[in-house]
Enzyme design. Structure first.
Site, short mmCIF file in Angstrom:
data_model
loop_
_atom_site.label_atom_id
_atom_site.label_comp_id
_atom_site.label_asym_id
_atom_site.label_seq_id
_atom_site.Cartn_x
_atom_site.Cartn_y
_atom_site.Cartn_z
N LYS A 34 0.82 -1.21 0.00
CA LYS A 34 0.00 0.00 0.00
C LYS A 34 0.86 1.27 0.00
CE LYS A 34 -3.77 -2.36 2.37
NZ LYS A 34 -4.50 -2.63 1.17
N CYS A 35 1.91 1.24 -0.78
CA CYS A 35 2.88 2.32 -0.84
C CYS A 35 2.83 2.96 -2.23
CB CYS A 35 4.27 1.73 -0.57
SG CYS A 35 5.65 2.88 -0.74
N GLY A 36 3.16 4.23 -2.30
CA GLY A 36 3.22 4.89 -3.59
C GLY A 36 4.29 4.29 -4.51
#
Length: 167
Positions: A40-42
């Site tokens: 769930k990271c950019g």
């Protein structure tokens, strides 16, 4: 330049996604690209480039290993089953995903305690900055460190990988 710490790094135990104890030596004596990953990271789209590296260079000895880490803003909250499913379904990941670990602090995984001694191209060492920090351990024992924003297919990463592969 190789040193005795490279042998030590290859023998530091960690666990795979099923809980079995492993070391980097279990993945051969070729180069290993070690990456702390998060769903769930950019920077999560780097999974695609990591998979491409494994597909392109795997037959020449490169091993990409993903180590899920939830230390950065809770960006890897899922169970191992959820993480493995997400990686396979969303990104087509075929490279091994290890058990979830900590990369910083007093409870950091021993492998990461050793890797964090390596300097990046700017000469900085120390804590992992964020998800998707990359460490390339070469067969000669060198550790090349690339910060999270450096994409897996960046020229400097490719050059370090190609230089560490057999001709």
């Amino acid at each position: 330049m190789a040193d005795s710490s490279s042998v030590e790094i290859r023998s530091i135990p960690f666990h795979d996604a099923e809980g079995a104890e492993k070391t980097l030596a279990d993945f051969g004596d070729g180069p290993v690209l070690i990456v702390n990953v998060a769903s769930k990271c950019g920077l999560t789209p780097q999974y695609e480039q990591l998979e491409q590296l494994q597909r392109e260079y795997g037959d020449r000895g490169l091993r990409v290993l993903g180590f899920p880490c939830n230390q950065f803003m809770g960006q890897e909250p899922g169970s191992m089953e959820e993480i493995l499913d997400y990686c396979a379904v969303t990104w087509g990941v075929s490279f091994p995903i290890m058990d979830k670990i900590r990369v910083n602090g007093s409870h950091a995984a021993p492998l990461y305690k050793a890797l964090k001694k390596a300097r990046n191209h700017e000469g900085a060492k120390g804590p992992v900055m964020w998800n998707f920090e990359k460490f390339l351990l070469t067969p000669s024992g060198e550790v090349h460190r690339f910060r999270p924003q450096t994409k897996p297919d960046a020229p400097e990463v490719i050059a370090a990988i190609e230089a560490s592969l057999p001709a």
